[in-house]
Enzyme design. Structure first.
Site, PDB file in Angstrom:
ATOM      1  N   ASP A   3     -66.367 -11.046  53.700  1.00  0.00           N
ATOM      2  CA  ASP A   3     -65.903 -11.924  52.634  1.00  0.00           C
ATOM      3  C   ASP A   3     -64.834 -11.154  51.840  1.00  0.00           C
ATOM      4  O   ASP A   3     -64.596  -9.970  52.058  1.00  0.00           O
ATOM      5  CB  ASP A   3     -67.063 -12.404  51.744  1.00  0.00           C
ATOM      6  CG  ASP A   3     -66.701 -13.709  51.028  1.00  0.00           C
ATOM      7  OD1 ASP A   3     -65.493 -14.006  50.913  1.00  0.00           O
ATOM      8  OD2 ASP A   3     -67.606 -14.413  50.563  1.00  0.00           O
TER       9      ASP A   3
HETATM   10  C1  NOJ Z   1     -64.729 -15.854  48.773  1.00  0.00           C
HETATM   11  C2  NOJ Z   1     -65.776 -16.828  49.182  1.00  0.00           C
HETATM   12  O1  NOJ Z   1     -67.065 -16.271  49.006  1.00  0.00           O
HETATM   13  C3  NOJ Z   1     -65.652 -17.298  50.627  1.00  0.00           C
HETATM   14  O2  NOJ Z   1     -66.548 -18.366  50.816  1.00  0.00           O
HETATM   15  C4  NOJ Z   1     -64.255 -17.708  50.938  1.00  0.00           C
HETATM   16  O3  NOJ Z   1     -64.163 -18.113  52.279  1.00  0.00           O
HETATM   17  C5  NOJ Z   1     -63.311 -16.554  50.664  1.00  0.00           C
HETATM   18  N1  NOJ Z   1     -63.410 -16.161  49.278  1.00  0.00           N
HETATM   19  C6  NOJ Z   1     -61.863 -16.914  50.991  1.00  0.00           C
HETATM   20  O4  NOJ Z   1     -61.371 -17.835  50.119  1.00  0.00           O
END
Ligand code: NOJ
Length: 764
Positions: free
Chosen positions: A306
């Site tokens: 993430d």
């Molecule tokens: C953080 C989020 O937790 C995740 O779900 C997302 O895909 C990414 N950012 C990218 O935007």
């Protein structure tokens, strides 16, 4: 045209904020850029990842594991921004493998051209985006879609969204979000499937099938990335990013099944969660990423971190520096580093020094290249730019099929919680209707917290939807009453005047969209601000009230549920929300949504969920039983609950065989009859209880559901089959067992009540 549209949700804005503290481009540049030894012709063709891997330098290999965001800092919602210049030389040098948040056919093509035609090996960039519940045509939030209990509908929504996103250069969606949670304080409940692993698994399958179709290589399709592996929904206190402690049975039975299902449906990538699970942050959790995900679940695809999660191993106190973080994450099985720059800065050196083996690096690179081959990027790296229709690539005219699907999806996902004396549906010929509340004329919040390139101006408000239904004879009054979150009551008098003048007052209250989603945790789940006071004022003045709650989670609103005669939970319903709600209010559509989560009476009851264990002293078992002394233990509304404008009754559950062997299957059926006056759809639900088992098991577990449409008076016998997959469970070590003994089953319209019966599983 080197510009792109990007409507940033809160999460991307959060990411952009952190970029200020760590400039990724400078980090990437910190290493010497090895320029191409020889000029190569444009668009090379390769047979497979092995051929390519054999030609790559160490830096080029690492580059495939580097993902960056195309979004500059401080991008506002809906702003059109130029591309980040500083990444172009890195793309040319093969130092970036994938990009998120960059959208638009022309825009992505311009970048792709650099990768394909100007980099030494010409490896295309994979463009990814959070296409969570729509790209430009925004559908109800995923929690709402789960309330439809309609996987076929979800599949259509995903397919439509894939087509829109793909036309704008996107090949990979960071979705579906399949995190089961028992905690509605956690704002990300809005993005997910709710509290139940069976429903979540059905949704996971539908999202993946919809995004990918038969093959995500085909035109109009996206590669899926189920997230966030794993148990993110168990964050302590419902506070986002918080620590997770999860028992092994809960891991196997609650959190892993939707991932299993998404993988079985063909998802080629998985995103690891931010959080630390049982003491190991997911970006360094080799037991979960390598053993459980790859060996136990048989996953062969790409694991993506993430946002900055690899770098955050330092903040977790697990890695001593960025080098250590890179080493741990790669060893643990994280293939792609989203946005932290830690792989870019360290991996090549770690391999050169022998700290990390090149073989391990190659494994990760191979997986990323394979995904690029599978997506079809090597054959077809560009997106066809639509011929100008005078309105440009980002035309404001949304396709009619999308709007129709969004309307249907919103109709099916709204849950009717209360309808005393059949107040609803309303007549279109009322003399006067008042529409009141801070969300009644709101556009922006109906999009929900994560809406990709959706525009508030696309949204049909509830007020507009209602206006379109009423005859010219009806007087329509509108008053905002108060803000969603403010302290002012200065609008109350006007709202009261309007409500008193009208035959019915429709009050639209709830949350702002930023109150759920990422970093949107709340500690108290009542209506924010002065909204409940507003409802009470109107109620006490004797107005006939229909309350519509728009929110990213179930709200604890016992006073409203006890007092107002009609209540809808409408979530964040997307661009056609206003029309869909009006369809339901005036009977042009019949409510059929069912709760995918338990609605608590009070925040103090959380976690409250239907599939809990019995305990040794269940409520009602005596003075020393498992209850609260100050509030009931029962929910405000149970999981699976939802009314219609007609009524369904269940009877005569039949079990095909009273005893089956371990490994056998059993067929069950019950009659469901529409005993009301209107044709309606009912979600028939099957629940199971394993009466005696070697681990404590839930008092009820959902094991099947089916939508049936019945005319007044019509009955149908609804049949389900239970086999080992439904009857068994996992022991602590992950072993799956079906145990002999007695099982109870229910077929009904919610997780409470229903027609019931028993059967045995026998050892011999
Ligand atoms: C953080 C989020 O937790 C995740 O779900 C997302 O895909 C990414 N950012 C990218 O935007």
């Amino acid at each position: 045209m080197d510009v792109f549209c990007l409507s940033l949700g809160k999460a991307q804005a959060i990411g952009a904020f952190f970029l200020v503290s760590l400039n990724l481009a400078s980090l990437l540049f910190a290493q010497e850029v090895h320029s191409s030894p020889t000029a190569m012709p444009a668009r090379r063709s390769y047979h497979n990842e092995e051929e390519l891997l054999a030609r790559m330098t160490l830096e080029e290999k690492v580059g495939q594991l580097v993902q960056v965001s195309g979004v500059p800092e401080n991008v506002e919602l809906g702003e059109t921004v130029p591309l980040k210049e500083e990444y172009k030389p890195l793309i040319r040098a093969g130092r970036i493998g994938s990009i998120l948040n960059l959208t638009g056919a022309e825009n992505t093509n311009a970048i792709q051209r650099i990768a394909v035609e100007e980099s030494r090996l010409g490896i295309p960039i994979l463009f990814g985006l959070d296409v969570i519940h729509g790209y430009r045509t925004i559908f109800p939030i995923p929690l709402a879609l789960a309330a439809s209990w309609d996987p076929g509908l979800v599949e259509q929504v995903a397919a439509f969204s894939a087509e829109e996103a793909r036309a704008h250069g996107i090949r990979w969606t960071f979705a579906p979000m399949v995190d089961v949670t028992h905690d509605p304080r956690w704002g990300r409940i809005a993005e997910g499937p709710g509290e139940d692993p069976f429903l979540a698994s059905a949704m996971a399958r539908a999202w993946v099938r919809g995004f990918q179709g038969e093959s995500f290589r085909s035109p109009g399709r996206l590669a899926a990335c189920p997230k966030h592996f794993v148990a993110y929904g168990a964050v302590e206190g419902g506070r986002d990013y918080n620590t997770v402690s999860v028992s092994l049975p809960a891991l196997w039975e609650l959190y892993l099944p939707p991932f299993e299902e998404a993988i079985a449906a063909g998802a080629p990538s998985v995103m690891a969660a931010f959080v630390s699970v049982n003491g190991r942050p997911m970006a360094s959790n080799s037991w979960l990423l390598r053993h459980v995900l790859r060996q136990e679940l048989g996953f062969r695809g790409v694991v993506l971190s993430d946002w900055k999660a690899v770098g955050e191993l330092i903040t977790h106190g697990i890695a001593s520096n960025s080098r250590d973080a890179a080493r741990q994450a790669l060893l643990a099985g994280v293939d792609v580093d989203m946005e932290s720059g830690v792989y870019a800065a360290n991996l090549a050196e770690l391999v050169r020094e022998g700290v990390v083996s090149e073989g391990l690096l190659d494994e990760a690179v191979r997986r990323v290249l394979r995904l690029k081959f599978e997506v079809g990027l090597f054959d077809n790296p560009y997106t066809i730019v639509p011929r100008s229709n005078g309105e440009g690539e980002h035309s404001n005219a949304l396709p009619r099929e999308g709007r129709e699907l969004a309307r249907l999806a919103a109709q099916r996902s709204v849950v009717l919680l209360k309808n005393d004396n059949n107040l609803l549906p309303l007549s279109k010929d009322l003399h006067s209707v008042a529409v009141i509340g801070p969300l009644a004329a709101d556009q922006e919040n109906l999009l929900g917290p994560w809406h990709a390139c959706g525009h508030p101006s696309d949204v049909v408000t509830v007020l507009e939807g209602i206006r379109a239904k009423l005859s010219s004879k009806t007087k329509l009054l509108y008053a905002k009453g108060c803000d969603i979150n403010g302290e002012s009551t200065s609008g109350f008098a006007e709202a009261l005047r309007a409500a008193k003048e009208a035959e019915v007052a429709i009050v639209v209250v709830g949350e702002a969209s930023w109150m759920s989603g990422e970093a949107g945790s709340r500690a108290s789940l009542g209506l924010p601000g002065k909204q409940e006071e507003l409802v009470r004022l109107l109620y006490e003045a004797g107005c006939r009230l229909v309350v519509i709650v728009l929110s990213g989670r179930p709200l604890a609103i016992p006073w409203i549920a006890d007092h107002v005669p009609a209540l809808f939970q409408a979530w964040f319903p997307g661009i056609e929300g206003g029309n869909a709600i009006a369809d339901l209010l005036f009977g042009d559509a019949i409510p059929s949504g069912k709760l995918p989560v338990t609605v608590p009476r009070s925040t103090g009851q959380i976690p409250i969920y239907y599939n809990h264990e019995n305990t040794g002293r269940p409520p009602g078992s005596g003075p020393f039983s498992s209850v609260y002394i100050d509030i009931p233990t029962t929910p405000l509304f149970p999981f699976g609950y939802g009314l219609s404008y007609t009524r369904f009754v269940y009877r005569d559950l039949q079990v095909e065989r009273s005893s089956i062997p371990v490994g056998g299957t059993v067929r069950l059926s019950a009659w469901v009859q529409n005993v009301g006056q209107r044709t309606g759809e009912e979600v028939v639900q099957l629940y199971l209880r394993d009466m005696v088992s070697s681990l404590t098991r839930p008092v009820r577990e959902l094991k099947g559901f089916r939508r049936v449409r019945l005319a007044p008076g019509q009955s149908a016998r609804v049949e389900f089959t239970l086999g080992p997959k439904e009857l068994g469970f996992h022991l602590e070590d992950g072993r799956f067992v079906v145990e002999p003994g007695k099982y109870q089953v229910w077929i009904g319209g919610s997780s409470e009540g229903g027609a019931s019966g028993f059967f045995e599983v026998s050892a011999s």
